[in-house]
Design a protein around this motif. Structure first.
Motif, mmCIF file in Angstrom:
data_model
loop_
_atom_site.group_PDB
_atom_site.id
_atom_site.type_symbol
_atom_site.label_atom_id
_atom_site.label_comp_id
_atom_site.label_asym_id
_atom_site.label_seq_id
_atom_site.Cartn_x
_atom_site.Cartn_y
_atom_site.Cartn_z
ATOM 1 N N VAL A 19 0.833 -1.206 0.000
ATOM 2 C CA VAL A 19 0.000 0.000 0.000
ATOM 3 C C VAL A 19 0.869 1.258 0.000
ATOM 4 N N ILE A 20 2.039 1.190 0.625
ATOM 5 C CA ILE A 20 2.900 2.381 0.742
ATOM 6 C C ILE A 20 3.375 2.867 -0.623
ATOM 7 N N PRO A 21 4.042 2.023 -1.448
ATOM 8 C CA PRO A 21 4.424 2.533 -2.768
ATOM 9 C C PRO A 21 3.218 2.842 -3.652
ATOM 10 N N GLY A 22 2.127 2.118 -3.460
ATOM 11 C CA GLY A 22 0.915 2.405 -4.224
ATOM 12 C C GLY A 22 0.362 3.789 -3.925
ATOM 13 N N ALA A 23 0.355 4.169 -2.660
ATOM 14 C CA ALA A 23 -0.152 5.490 -2.273
ATOM 15 C C ALA A 23 0.777 6.598 -2.767
ATOM 16 N N GLN A 26 0.207 6.916 -6.507
ATOM 17 C CA GLN A 26 -1.088 7.532 -6.801
ATOM 18 C C GLN A 26 -1.027 9.041 -6.583
ATOM 19 N N LYS A 27 -0.346 9.472 -5.554
ATOM 20 C CA LYS A 27 -0.220 10.905 -5.285
ATOM 21 C C LYS A 27 0.553 11.604 -6.395
ATOM 22 N N LYS A 28 1.454 10.874 -7.042
ATOM 23 C CA LYS A 28 2.225 11.435 -8.142
ATOM 24 C C LYS A 28 1.536 11.256 -9.491
ATOM 25 N N GLY A 29 0.327 10.686 -9.498
ATOM 26 C CA GLY A 29 -0.459 10.588 -10.718
ATOM 27 C C GLY A 29 -0.332 9.271 -11.452
ATOM 28 N N ASP A 30 0.177 8.236 -10.820
ATOM 29 C CA ASP A 30 0.315 6.944 -11.465
ATOM 30 C C ASP A 30 -0.705 5.961 -10.885
ATOM 31 N N SER A 31 -0.738 4.751 -11.415
ATOM 32 C CA SER A 31 -1.729 3.747 -11.029
ATOM 33 C C SER A 31 -1.442 3.170 -9.642
ATOM 34 N N PHE A 32 -2.433 3.256 -8.768
ATOM 35 C CA PHE A 32 -2.287 2.692 -7.425
ATOM 36 C C PHE A 32 -2.181 1.185 -7.484
ATOM 37 N N VAL A 33 -3.051 0.529 -8.256
ATOM 38 C CA VAL A 33 -3.114 -0.937 -8.286
ATOM 39 C C VAL A 33 -1.813 -1.529 -8.818
ATOM 40 N N PHE A 38 3.212 -4.315 -7.442
ATOM 41 C CA PHE A 38 4.669 -4.262 -7.489
ATOM 42 C C PHE A 38 5.235 -4.213 -6.073
ATOM 43 N N GLY A 39 4.650 -3.400 -5.210
ATOM 44 C CA GLY A 39 5.110 -3.288 -3.827
ATOM 45 C C GLY A 39 4.821 -4.523 -2.998
ATOM 46 N N PHE A 51 9.454 6.627 -4.765
ATOM 47 C CA PHE A 51 9.947 7.940 -4.349
ATOM 48 C C PHE A 51 10.601 8.684 -5.505
ATOM 49 N N LEU A 52 11.287 7.960 -6.371
ATOM 50 C CA LEU A 52 11.975 8.574 -7.498
ATOM 51 C C LEU A 52 11.059 8.823 -8.702
ATOM 52 N N LEU A 53 9.838 8.341 -8.650
ATOM 53 C CA LEU A 53 8.885 8.491 -9.747
ATOM 54 C C LEU A 53 8.567 9.971 -9.963
ATOM 55 N N PRO A 54 8.718 10.477 -11.201
ATOM 56 C CA PRO A 54 8.388 11.893 -11.428
ATOM 57 C C PRO A 54 6.877 12.101 -11.412
#
Length: 121
Positions: A19-23, A26-33, A38-39, A51-54
């Motif tokens: 849930v942590i990398p998913g959240a 999602q905050k950065k505009g990518d897919s939560f699921v 992946f996480g 964290f490094l995701l733009p």
């Protein structure tokens, strides 16, 4: 405990950690699921990558904006709304939150209409 119980405990723990990398994604505009899966299976890799995701900038630099008075969709360089015929505020005012616009608008209306009480001396 058997092997199956350890497997389910590990899977459940991974699902919670995923849930942590998913959240973050999602905050950065990518897919939560996608990032949650992946996480779940590769948390140690997914967390730093999240964290490094733009941040995706979709919609921020678009060719359209909305009139703050009537919510009509306008072309970005438009200076006047075709629906309500009002001049558009400068970009600094446009970046204010909606409650700031509401407070400023109510103060301006009272000032312009002369309804403010006279200063007491």
């Amino acid at each position: 405990m058997g092997v199956l119980e350890y497997f389910f405990i590990t899977l459940f723990s991974g699902m919670l950690l995923g849930v942590i990398p998913g959240a973050i994604a999602q905050k950065k505009g990518d897919s939560f699921v996608a990032w949650w899966l992946f996480g779940t299976f590769l948390f140690i890799v997914a967390l730093p990558l999240a964290f490094l995701l733009p941040a995706k900038m979709e919609g921020r630099n678009s060719a359209h904006k909305f009139c703050p008075y009537c919510s009509q969709k306008l072309a970005a360089p438009a200076q006047k709304c075709p629906a309500c015929k009002r001049s558009q505020p400068p970009s600094a005012v446009a970046s204010q939150s909606s409650w700031e616009k509401t407070i400023a608008a109510s103060d301006d209306v009272a000032k312009w209409s002369g309804q403010n009480p006279p200063d007491q001396k």
